[in-house]
Design a protein around this motif. Structure first.
Motif, PDB file in Angstrom:
ATOM      1  N   ASN A 137       0.792  -1.238   0.000  1.00  0.00           N
ATOM      2  CA  ASN A 137       0.000   0.000   0.000  1.00  0.00           C
ATOM      3  C   ASN A 137       0.820   1.282   0.000  1.00  0.00           C
ATOM      4  O   ASN A 137       0.336   2.317  -0.453  1.00  0.00           O
ATOM      5  CB  ASN A 137      -0.920   0.019   1.222  1.00  0.00           C
ATOM      6  N   CYS A 138       1.995   1.261   0.528  1.00  0.00           N
ATOM      7  CA  CYS A 138       2.754   2.492   0.743  1.00  0.00           C
ATOM      8  C   CYS A 138       3.985   2.589  -0.145  1.00  0.00           C
ATOM      9  O   CYS A 138       4.453   3.682  -0.450  1.00  0.00           O
ATOM     10  CB  CYS A 138       3.193   2.583   2.201  1.00  0.00           C
ATOM     11  N   PRO A 150       7.853  11.340   0.857  1.00  0.00           N
ATOM     12  CA  PRO A 150       9.159  11.612   1.457  1.00  0.00           C
ATOM     13  C   PRO A 150       9.870  10.361   1.964  1.00  0.00           C
ATOM     14  O   PRO A 150       9.257   9.314   2.171  1.00  0.00           O
ATOM     15  CB  PRO A 150       8.827  12.558   2.616  1.00  0.00           C
ATOM     16  N   TYR A 174      11.227  14.938   9.447  1.00  0.00           N
ATOM     17  CA  TYR A 174       9.833  14.730   9.084  1.00  0.00           C
ATOM     18  C   TYR A 174       9.124  16.049   8.839  1.00  0.00           C
ATOM     19  O   TYR A 174       9.480  17.080   9.424  1.00  0.00           O
ATOM     20  CB  TYR A 174       9.098  13.950  10.183  1.00  0.00           C
ATOM     21  N   LEU A 175       8.109  15.993   7.990  1.00  0.00           N
ATOM     22  CA  LEU A 175       7.293  17.168   7.704  1.00  0.00           C
ATOM     23  C   LEU A 175       6.155  17.296   8.702  1.00  0.00           C
ATOM     24  O   LEU A 175       5.762  18.405   9.068  1.00  0.00           O
ATOM     25  CB  LEU A 175       6.708  17.058   6.288  1.00  0.00           C
ATOM     26  N   ASN A 176       5.596  16.156   9.122  1.00  0.00           N
ATOM     27  CA  ASN A 176       4.369  16.170   9.931  1.00  0.00           C
ATOM     28  C   ASN A 176       4.513  15.430  11.261  1.00  0.00           C
ATOM     29  O   ASN A 176       3.524  15.226  11.949  1.00  0.00           O
ATOM     30  CB  ASN A 176       3.220  15.520   9.145  1.00  0.00           C
ATOM     31  N   LYS A 212      -1.395  17.329   0.072  1.00  0.00           N
ATOM     32  CA  LYS A 212      -0.005  17.116  -0.349  1.00  0.00           C
ATOM     33  C   LYS A 212       0.190  15.744  -1.004  1.00  0.00           C
ATOM     34  O   LYS A 212       1.306  15.380  -1.349  1.00  0.00           O
ATOM     35  CB  LYS A 212       0.936  17.232   0.854  1.00  0.00           C
ATOM     36  N   GLY A 213      -0.888  14.966  -1.112  1.00  0.00           N
ATOM     37  CA  GLY A 213      -0.784  13.701  -1.831  1.00  0.00           C
ATOM     38  C   GLY A 213      -0.616  12.482  -0.949  1.00  0.00           C
ATOM     39  O   GLY A 213      -0.426  11.375  -1.452  1.00  0.00           O
ATOM     40  N   MET A 214      -0.668  12.661   0.371  1.00  0.00           N
ATOM     41  CA  MET A 214      -0.629  11.491   1.268  1.00  0.00           C
ATOM     42  C   MET A 214      -2.068  11.116   1.606  1.00  0.00           C
ATOM     43  O   MET A 214      -2.781  11.889   2.250  1.00  0.00           O
ATOM     44  CB  MET A 214       0.166  11.834   2.526  1.00  0.00           C
ATOM     45  N   CYS A 259       4.661   4.993  -3.227  1.00  0.00           N
ATOM     46  CA  CYS A 259       5.050   6.395  -3.053  1.00  0.00           C
ATOM     47  C   CYS A 259       6.276   6.561  -2.157  1.00  0.00           C
ATOM     48  O   CYS A 259       6.990   7.551  -2.276  1.00  0.00           O
ATOM     49  CB  CYS A 259       3.900   7.197  -2.458  1.00  0.00           C
ATOM     50  N   HIS A 260       6.483   5.636  -1.232  1.00  0.00           N
ATOM     51  CA  HIS A 260       7.583   5.814  -0.277  1.00  0.00           C
ATOM     52  C   HIS A 260       8.749   4.869  -0.559  1.00  0.00           C
ATOM     53  O   HIS A 260       9.723   4.886   0.181  1.00  0.00           O
ATOM     54  CB  HIS A 260       7.081   5.590   1.152  1.00  0.00           C
ATOM     55  N   PHE A 294       2.701   9.399  14.039  1.00  0.00           N
ATOM     56  CA  PHE A 294       2.591   8.522  12.873  1.00  0.00           C
ATOM     57  C   PHE A 294       1.160   8.022  12.712  1.00  0.00           C
ATOM     58  O   PHE A 294       0.628   7.983  11.609  1.00  0.00           O
ATOM     59  CB  PHE A 294       3.540   7.319  12.997  1.00  0.00           C
ATOM     60  N   VAL A 344      -2.272  13.493   4.562  1.00  0.00           N
ATOM     61  CA  VAL A 344      -2.021  14.929   4.336  1.00  0.00           C
ATOM     62  C   VAL A 344      -2.544  15.130   2.918  1.00  0.00           C
ATOM     63  O   VAL A 344      -1.790  15.268   1.964  1.00  0.00           O
ATOM     64  CB  VAL A 344      -0.518  15.290   4.431  1.00  0.00           C
ATOM     65  N   TRP A 386      -5.864   6.807   5.532  1.00  0.00           N
ATOM     66  CA  TRP A 386      -6.032   5.356   5.505  1.00  0.00           C
ATOM     67  C   TRP A 386      -7.067   4.876   6.524  1.00  0.00           C
ATOM     68  O   TRP A 386      -7.189   3.674   6.756  1.00  0.00           O
ATOM     69  CB  TRP A 386      -4.685   4.676   5.744  1.00  0.00           C
TER      70      TRP A 386
HETATM   71  C1  HEC Z   1      -0.051   8.326  -3.312  1.00  0.00           C
HETATM   72  C2  HEC Z   1       1.222   8.418  -2.641  1.00  0.00           C
HETATM   73  C3  HEC Z   1       1.334   7.954  -1.224  1.00  0.00           C
HETATM   74  C4  HEC Z   1       0.953   6.748  -0.674  1.00  0.00           C
HETATM   75  C5  HEC Z   1       0.300   5.574  -1.369  1.00  0.00           C
HETATM   76  C6  HEC Z   1       1.343   6.797   0.706  1.00  0.00           C
HETATM   77  N1  HEC Z   1       1.929   7.990   0.989  1.00  0.00           N
HETATM   78 FE1  HEC Z   1       2.647   8.553   2.790  1.00  0.00          FE
HETATM   79  N2  HEC Z   1       3.058  10.401   2.026  1.00  0.00           N
HETATM   80  C7  HEC Z   1       2.901  10.788   0.729  1.00  0.00           C
HETATM   81  C8  HEC Z   1       3.304  12.170   0.589  1.00  0.00           C
HETATM   82  C9  HEC Z   1       3.301  12.980  -0.694  1.00  0.00           C
HETATM   83  C10 HEC Z   1       3.683  12.612   1.870  1.00  0.00           C
HETATM   84  C11 HEC Z   1       4.182  14.010   2.282  1.00  0.00           C
HETATM   85  C12 HEC Z   1       3.029  14.838   2.795  1.00  0.00           C
HETATM   86  C13 HEC Z   1       3.481  16.260   3.070  1.00  0.00           C
HETATM   87  O1  HEC Z   1       4.109  16.855   2.190  1.00  0.00           O
HETATM   88  O2  HEC Z   1       3.166  16.762   4.172  1.00  0.00           O
HETATM   89  C14 HEC Z   1       3.531  11.465   2.755  1.00  0.00           C
HETATM   90  C15 HEC Z   1       3.818  11.481   4.099  1.00  0.00           C
HETATM   91  C16 HEC Z   1       3.788  10.370   4.940  1.00  0.00           C
HETATM   92  C17 HEC Z   1       4.189  10.377   6.312  1.00  0.00           C
HETATM   93  C18 HEC Z   1       4.702  11.576   7.068  1.00  0.00           C
HETATM   94  C19 HEC Z   1       6.127  11.823   6.706  1.00  0.00           C
HETATM   95  C20 HEC Z   1       6.605  13.170   7.162  1.00  0.00           C
HETATM   96  O3  HEC Z   1       7.766  13.497   6.846  1.00  0.00           O
HETATM   97  O4  HEC Z   1       5.849  13.899   7.795  1.00  0.00           O
HETATM   98  C21 HEC Z   1       4.047   9.106   6.780  1.00  0.00           C
HETATM   99  C22 HEC Z   1       4.362   8.595   8.159  1.00  0.00           C
HETATM  100  C23 HEC Z   1       3.518   8.317   5.696  1.00  0.00           C
HETATM  101  N3  HEC Z   1       3.385   9.113   4.574  1.00  0.00           N
HETATM  102  C24 HEC Z   1       3.212   6.974   5.783  1.00  0.00           C
HETATM  103  C25 HEC Z   1       2.565   6.277   4.787  1.00  0.00           C
HETATM  104  C26 HEC Z   1       2.060   4.950   4.963  1.00  0.00           C
HETATM  105  C27 HEC Z   1       2.194   4.106   6.210  1.00  0.00           C
HETATM  106  C28 HEC Z   1       1.447   4.622   3.793  1.00  0.00           C
HETATM  107  C29 HEC Z   1       0.729   3.338   3.439  1.00  0.00           C
HETATM  108  C30 HEC Z   1      -0.353   2.917   4.309  1.00  0.00           C
HETATM  109  C31 HEC Z   1       1.598   5.744   2.885  1.00  0.00           C
HETATM  110  N4  HEC Z   1       2.264   6.719   3.519  1.00  0.00           N
HETATM  111  C32 HEC Z   1       1.133   5.759   1.588  1.00  0.00           C
HETATM  112  C33 HEC Z   1       2.451  10.001  -0.284  1.00  0.00           C
HETATM  113  C34 HEC Z   1       1.936   8.726  -0.158  1.00  0.00           C
END
Ligand code: HEC
Length: 200
Positions: free
Chosen positions: A112-113, A127, A134-136, A154-156, A116-117, A143, A151, A159
């Protein structure tokens, strides 16, 4: 005199027609495939196009993804036998030291993650989750809320509709545990450096 003996080779046959072409006196009959046979042939060709689209061009889940989903589900079942997982510091911290639980979370993360990550958390469009900046996130408990609420601008993604709370706690612990690991192609750190989880 004409031969009166039965000549099965040169005797005209009823049924299939002779083809026009000949070579050194050799001719061949036109024997079309039975309709059921050529029908089946076309069906397999058409099926293969759909099959390729579904499995090779990413329309459907890859077998790797199906496997990871299943594995995640299996470990989660195991995890649920241990009861509810609270999104608090003590629970997340203890999960971070539980290999079996981290394995469960890894299955969820990969399917799932990782898009993008990155599979190792090094970051792609999302990121880098390994670098301690960390941004957030300011503390371990953050977490859970970031994963739950996302977020979105911003594209996060959020869930909270996709995963039950225990799964999100698991994911929080997994992502927190990535800190200090060395991804293959890390994105540059973003945001602010946060004190280590075991500080204070
Ligand atoms: C579609 C793309 C995408 C998916 C899929 C995704 N993320 Fe993210 N995620 C992002 C982006 C873009 C950010 C940065 C948000 C911001 O700029 O504040 C982020 C930020 C985060 C952060 C915060 C990081 C920070 O520096 O603050 C966490 C923790 C995180 N994601 C966990 C997950 C987890 C766990 C999953 C899967 C369940 C997931 N992400 C799925 C795009 C995604």
């Amino acid at each position: 005199m004409s031969h009166s003996t039965h000549d099965p080779v040169n005797e005209p046959r009823a049924g299939p027609t002779l083809c026009q072409h000949e070579s050194d006196g050799i001719q061949e009959y036109d024997n079309p495939m039975p309709l059921w046979w050529s029908g089946l042939f076309w069906v397999t060709i058409i099926f293969s196009v759909g099959y390729a689209m579904y499995f090779s061009w990413g329309v459907g889940p890859s077998s790797q993804q199906e496997y990871q989903d299943e594995l995640g589900g299996f470990y989660l079942e195991q995890a649920q036998k241990l009861g509810d997982l609270q999104p608090d510091r003590a629970t997340i911290d203890s999960l971070m030291h539980n290999d079996k639980m981290l394995k469960a979370a890894r299955g969820l993360f990969l399917s799932n993650c990782a898009v993008c990550h990155a599979a190792d958390g090094g970051g792609l469009t999302g990121p880098n989750l390994c670098d301690g900046s960390y941004l957030n996130i300011k503390k371990l408990e953050d977490f859970y809320s970031v994963i739950s609420n996302g977020v979105v601008p911003k594209g996060m993604p959020a869930w909270d509709k996709r995963f039950i709370p225990a799964q999100r706690v698991l994911l929080a612990a997994y992502v927190a545990s990535l800190r200090g690991t060395t991804p293959a192609a890390p994105r540059a750190p973003q945001g602010t450096e946060v004190p280590p989880w075991d500080a204070k």
